[in-house]
Design an enzyme around this catalytic site. Structure first.
Site, PDB file in Angstrom:
ATOM      1  N   SER A 254       1.391   0.169   3.983  1.00 27.55           N
ATOM      2  CA  SER A 254      -0.005   0.608   3.866  1.00 27.55           C
ATOM      3  C   SER A 254      -0.910  -0.616   3.979  1.00 27.55           C
ATOM      4  CB  SER A 254      -0.233   1.299   2.523  1.00 27.55           C
ATOM      5  OG  SER A 254      -0.305   0.312   1.511  1.00 27.55           O
ATOM      6  N   LYS A 255      -2.192  -0.342   3.913  1.00 27.61           N
ATOM      7  CA  LYS A 255      -3.187  -1.427   4.075  1.00 27.61           C
ATOM      8  C   LYS A 255      -2.963  -2.548   3.055  1.00 27.61           C
ATOM      9  CE  LYS A 255      -6.912   1.107   6.214  1.00 27.61           C
ATOM     10  NZ  LYS A 255      -7.347   2.412   5.748  1.00 27.61           N
ATOM     11  N   ARG A 256      -2.371  -2.202   1.908  1.00 26.36           N
ATOM     12  CA  ARG A 256      -2.129  -3.236   0.894  1.00 26.36           C
ATOM     13  C   ARG A 256      -1.237  -4.349   1.449  1.00 26.36           C
ATOM     14  NH1 ARG A 256       1.191  -1.738  -2.787  1.00 26.36           N
ATOM     15  NH2 ARG A 256       1.696   0.188  -1.719  1.00 26.36           N
ATOM     16  N   HIS A 257      -0.402  -4.015   2.418  1.00 24.31           N
ATOM     17  CA  HIS A 257       0.536  -5.007   2.933  1.00 24.31           C
ATOM     18  C   HIS A 257      -0.082  -5.885   4.016  1.00 24.31           C
ATOM     19  CE1 HIS A 257       3.274  -1.780   1.387  1.00 24.31           C
ATOM     20  NE2 HIS A 257       3.785  -2.841   0.816  1.00 24.31           N
ATOM     21  N   GLY A 258      -1.146  -5.403   4.634  1.00 17.43           N
ATOM     22  CA  GLY A 258      -1.768  -6.156   5.729  1.00 17.43           C
ATOM     23  C   GLY A 258      -2.300  -5.170   6.746  1.00 17.43           C
TER      24      GLY A 258
END
Ligand code: GLU
Length: 503
Positions: A254-258
């Site tokens: 998800s966006k949390r990872h990049g």
């Protein structure tokens, strides 16, 4: 059997890594088998539909260079390939199921369903979904109510007490008790719109889809789909649910990872070849090693038995490595063309407004700057992983870098007077360096260092700082060549003047 598979995105968001992986595997599988790869737009959810996501879909796949054989934009024998243009078909097929006794009209209002949910909640009941209230209404009576204008949905009659079995090409035999399948889900909504399940099954059948390769999150819908195929009397396609894509922490990517949207990767200066090569490995193994393949070469190597059951871990570092490799494979002209938009927007060739201004617009290069930009590619090609780094590393070639502090010029164990001396010796080499190849330049500077009895590094360092404005920079000789003798000399003189002031 003719192999036909499809990518069936819902245009309710930007194209992201998961979608690309699904599309790419379908593309590669179809190509590997001499089959057809189809694009179908599943735009039945009109509340979340947005035209910009359709544009993003076309734009993304054009950029990636992944074509389909049939699709909304190019047509094909099973057209139209947009579900919102096929509503009459879904209504017909849902009606057929009702007549055959595999589906029924439901007249429950939204309020009734809401009350049912609330009552169950209050009673802490484990029951979920519809309570099959209208399932037992005789068809003749239901048909009369429909005729009379009552609002209705059409629900699938899940055969109770049975088990649905199917084989997944990757996960093997799957069994699902029908009583655990979503109870009698809606196929056709009260506004005449189909649900995902109805449209998906009808279209996969009518479009002759032989294989459904889709993300594992759809696995729980498949028993329902199999029940529908059987109700229609159709053979179902082969299913293959692709392994999940996770971040390094084992959670769903998800966006949390990049970055996750392809747009974002594109903006950040990733190349399509790198994304394709890396994403092709998310959940599939090819030969050992880190080879780089074209789409065609990937297709000849792809097969369903190379898929992994275990989730794939998305490794941004590995993708960065691929990107760097593909950058190095570009010719100078290609790399210059690819990085030019970044150079312009970063104001490498000057800005139309104050560079600090929020709306600063970079200017196009002059023909001379363009030539210098191309000539500078060998200086940075081996040192970067992303396109925006090209202009970031080349600023000193296009505008005068600030003169660094005196201490920056002084080699280890040196002092200011010695540094000035070294710079003066180096100054005399600028003319020959500016017209020499790297090999000749190296000989020239080495010979000089030997002649005056100084270390090569000590001679080069102050010169590098004067010319490029930094101790760490792209290669010095190439920089002098591109800047030319007079600009290089001016920089050395400027530095000498500053150092002498400090003296
Ligand atoms: N429209 C679904 C999606 O957005 C398609 C799922 C499938 O491939 O069946 O992913």
């Amino acid at each position: 059997m003719e192999i036909r598979d499809r990518y069936a995105p819902s245009p309710t968001g930007l194209q992201h890594i998961g979608g690309l992986r699904t599309a790419l595997f379908n593309y590669l599988f179809a190509r590997s088998a001499g089959g057809k790869f189809i694009l179908r737009l599943e735009d039945t959810d009109r509340t979340r539909f947005d035209e910009q996501f359709v544009r993003n879909l076309y734009d993304t796949f054009a950029w990636l260079g992944i074509p389909w054989d049939e699709g909304p934009d190019i047509g094909g024998p099973a057209a139209p390939y947009v579900q919102s243009e096929r509503f009459a078909l879904y209504q017909k097929y849902a009606g057929d199921l009702v007549v055959q006794g595999h589906a029924y009209y439901c007249f429950c209002s939204a309020e009734r369903l809401d009350t049912l949910r609330k009552e169950r909640e209050a009673a802490h009941s484990s029951a979920t979904g519809y309570d099959r209230y209208c399932r037992s209404i005789p068809l003749a009576e239901a048909a009369e109510r429909v005729q009379a204008g009552a609002a209705y949905t059409i629900r699938l009659k899940i055969p109770l007490g049975e088990t649905t079995r199917f084989r997944d090409e990757l996960l093997g035999d799957i069994e699902w008790k029908n009583d655990d399948v979503n109870p009698d889900p809606v196929l056709l909504k009260s506004d005449g719109f189909p649900t995902y399940h109805l449209a998906n099954v009808v279209d996969d059948h009518l479009m002759g889809i032989s294989h459904v390769l889709r993300a594992q999150e759809w696995l729980s819908s498949t028993p329902l789909h199999v029940i529908m195929y059987r109700a229609f009397g159709w053979e179902h396609p082969r299913f293959c649910h692709l392994p999940m894509v996770m971040g390094q922490d084992g959670k769903k990517l998800s966006k949390r990872h990049g970055a996750t949207s392809i747009d974002e990767f594109r903006r950040l200066g990733y190349l399509p070849e790198a994304l394709i090569n890396y994403v092709a490995r998310l959940g599939a193994s090819y030969e050992e090693g880190t080879d780089m393949y074209t789409l065609d070469a990937l297709a000849t190597r792809f097969s369903l038995d190379k898929l992994n059951k275990a989730p794939a871990i998305f490794d941004y570092k590995k993708l960065e490595w691929y990107n760097g490799q593909y950058i190095r494979m570009k010719s100078d002209e290609e790399l210059a063309a690819l990085s030019l938009p970044y150079a312009i927007s970063q104001g490498l060739f000057g800005t139309e407004t104050e560079p600090e201004a929020a709306n600063a617009a970079g200017t196009e290069p002059t023909p001379e700057q363009r030539r210098a930009f191309i000539a500078a590619m060998p200086l940075i090609k081996e040192r970067i992983s992303f396109l925006p780094e090209v202009p970031q590393k080349l600023g000193y070639l296009f505008s005068e870098p600030p003169i660094p502090a005196a201490t920056e010029f002084i080699p280890k164990k040196g002092d200011l007077p010695r540094t000035i001396e070294l710079l003066q010796i180096g100054r005399d080499l600028i003319e020959p360096l500016s017209v020499s190849t790297d090999e000749v330049a190296e000989e020239v500077i080495k010979a000089k260092a030997e002649k005056v009895g100084i270390k090569l590094g000590d001679l080069m360092m102050p010169l590098r700082v004067a010319i490029t404005g930094a101790r760490v920079s792209p290669p010095l000789f190439g920089s002098v060549r591109i800047l030319g003798a007079s600009r290089s000399l001016a920089r050395v003189d400027r530095a000498l003047a500053r150092l002498t002031e400090c003296f």
